[in-house]
Enzyme design. Structure first.
Site, PDB file in Angstrom:
ATOM      1  N   HIS A  17       5.365  20.878  65.660  1.00  0.00           N
ATOM      2  CA  HIS A  17       4.771  19.618  66.139  1.00  0.00           C
ATOM      3  C   HIS A  17       3.655  19.906  67.151  1.00  0.00           C
ATOM      4  CE1 HIS A  17       9.027  17.831  65.363  1.00  0.00           C
ATOM      5  NE2 HIS A  17       8.242  17.337  64.436  1.00  0.00           N
ATOM      6  N   LYS A  41      18.561   5.304  62.405  1.00  0.00           N
ATOM      7  CA  LYS A  41      18.593   6.756  62.314  1.00  0.00           C
ATOM      8  C   LYS A  41      19.168   7.307  63.617  1.00  0.00           C
ATOM      9  CE  LYS A  41      15.272  10.078  60.463  1.00  0.00           C
ATOM     10  NZ  LYS A  41      13.854  10.302  60.169  1.00  0.00           N
ATOM     11  N   ARG A  90       4.884  20.358  55.411  1.00  0.00           N
ATOM     12  CA  ARG A  90       5.373  21.737  55.371  1.00  0.00           C
ATOM     13  C   ARG A  90       5.476  22.163  53.916  1.00  0.00           C
ATOM     14  NH1 ARG A  90      10.262  20.127  59.109  1.00  0.00           N
ATOM     15  NH2 ARG A  90       9.751  18.263  57.951  1.00  0.00           N
ATOM     16  N   SER A 128      13.212  20.111  63.301  1.00  0.00           N
ATOM     17  CA  SER A 128      14.104  19.721  64.411  1.00  0.00           C
ATOM     18  C   SER A 128      15.554  19.914  63.996  1.00  0.00           C
ATOM     19  CB  SER A 128      13.868  18.257  64.796  1.00  0.00           C
ATOM     20  OG  SER A 128      12.539  18.051  65.182  1.00  0.00           O
TER      21      SER A 128
HETATM   22  P1  ADP Z   1      10.383  12.164  60.876  1.00  0.00           P
HETATM   23  O1  ADP Z   1      11.847  11.896  61.064  1.00  0.00           O
HETATM   24  O2  ADP Z   1       9.538  10.942  61.025  1.00  0.00           O
HETATM   25  O3  ADP Z   1      10.021  12.964  59.649  1.00  0.00           O
HETATM   26  P2  ADP Z   1       9.911  14.571  62.474  1.00  0.00           P
HETATM   27  O4  ADP Z   1       9.934  14.665  63.956  1.00  0.00           O
HETATM   28  O5  ADP Z   1      10.912  15.340  61.708  1.00  0.00           O
HETATM   29  O6  ADP Z   1       9.979  12.999  62.168  1.00  0.00           O
HETATM   30  O7  ADP Z   1       8.473  14.982  61.951  1.00  0.00           O
HETATM   31  C1  ADP Z   1       7.308  14.281  62.331  1.00  0.00           C
HETATM   32  C2  ADP Z   1       6.161  14.771  61.474  1.00  0.00           C
HETATM   33  O8  ADP Z   1       5.895  16.139  61.795  1.00  0.00           O
HETATM   34  C3  ADP Z   1       6.428  14.736  59.970  1.00  0.00           C
HETATM   35  O9  ADP Z   1       5.239  14.396  59.299  1.00  0.00           O
HETATM   36  C4  ADP Z   1       6.844  16.149  59.652  1.00  0.00           C
HETATM   37  O10 ADP Z   1       6.543  16.489  58.305  1.00  0.00           O
HETATM   38  C5  ADP Z   1       5.966  16.918  60.623  1.00  0.00           C
HETATM   39  N1  ADP Z   1       6.538  18.220  60.947  1.00  0.00           N
HETATM   40  C6  ADP Z   1       7.821  18.524  61.234  1.00  0.00           C
HETATM   41  N2  ADP Z   1       7.979  19.835  61.469  1.00  0.00           N
HETATM   42  C7  ADP Z   1       6.751  20.395  61.319  1.00  0.00           C
HETATM   43  C8  ADP Z   1       6.242  21.744  61.389  1.00  0.00           C
HETATM   44  N3  ADP Z   1       7.045  22.774  61.637  1.00  0.00           N
HETATM   45  N4  ADP Z   1       4.925  21.932  61.180  1.00  0.00           N
HETATM   46  C9  ADP Z   1       4.129  20.880  60.897  1.00  0.00           C
HETATM   47  N5  ADP Z   1       4.527  19.604  60.778  1.00  0.00           N
HETATM   48  C10 ADP Z   1       5.831  19.359  60.991  1.00  0.00           C
END
Ligand code: ADP
Length: 166
Positions: A17, A41, A90, A128
């Site tokens: 992120h 969620k 990803r 996460s």
């Molecule tokens: P959500 O539950 O809305 O998917 P996340 O916090 O898991 O929220 O992810 C937010 C955004 O960041 C999503 O678009 C996800 O694909 C992206 N994301 C998550 N991990 C990574 C990473 N390691 N590298 C790049 N983008 C990521």
């Protein structure tokens, strides 16, 4: 310059992120990292905890603010005159979900664009959920999440069976 919103759960924020947000600062001068507060969620960290961890992890990044919102991202964007939703991509497995969401948002708010940014190869496996799984089982978090998040995650999971001191 268009305003960008990067919405997500950030439960917790990871290096993946952070990398996306830093790269966005080269494209947009006004970026909001939007922490989704959802009654549907379940999250490990409260929305406020997640917001504080993001702020600590980013430090003073110019043009970036962190906000919390419960509801549709497009409604937040209308209220704040933002035009671009940014999401990270990803593996192929992210694609279908992101495309469905982008299409739904296009239907609801045609004036808003979704932009997908590819994860950096060295971070593409970080999620996460994966971070929490590692922490729950006593694994090392260095390189997966920013330093302020390591302490927060460790203290959240210190009482899981693998981490409990005998
Ligand atoms: P959500 O539950 O809305 O998917 P996340 O916090 O898991 O929220 O992810 C937010 C955004 O960041 C999503 O678009 C996800 O694909 C992206 N994301 C998550 N991990 C990574 C990473 N390691 N590298 C790049 N983008 C990521």
């Amino acid at each position: 310059m268009k305003k960008a919103v990067y919405p997500g759960s950030f439960d917790p924020i990871t290096q993946g992120h952070v990398d996306i947000i830093e790269r966005l600062t080269h494209i947009f001068s006004d970026i909001t990292v939007l922490v989704a507060q959802s009654s549907q969620k379940s999250a490990e960290f409260t929305a406020l905890e997640r917001k504080i961890l993001i702020e600590k992890s980013l430090g003073p990044l110019k043009g970036v603010r962190v906000d919390i919102y419960e509801g549709l991202t497009i409604d937040y964007m209308a209220k704040n005159q933002a035009q671009v939703i940014v999401r990270g991509l990803r593996a192929v497995s992210d694609f279908e979900y992101e495309m469905t969401m982008a299409s739904m948002n296009k239907k609801l708010a045609p004036e808003i664009e979704t932009m997908l940014v590819f994860a950096r190869p060295e971070y593409y496996y970080i999620s996460s959920r994966g971070v929490k799984e590692v922490a729950r089982n006593g694994g090392a978090l260095e390189g997966l999440v920013p330093a302020p998040v390591i302490d927060a995650v460790l203290s959240k999971f210190k009482n899981t069976p693998k981490n409990r001191k005998a």
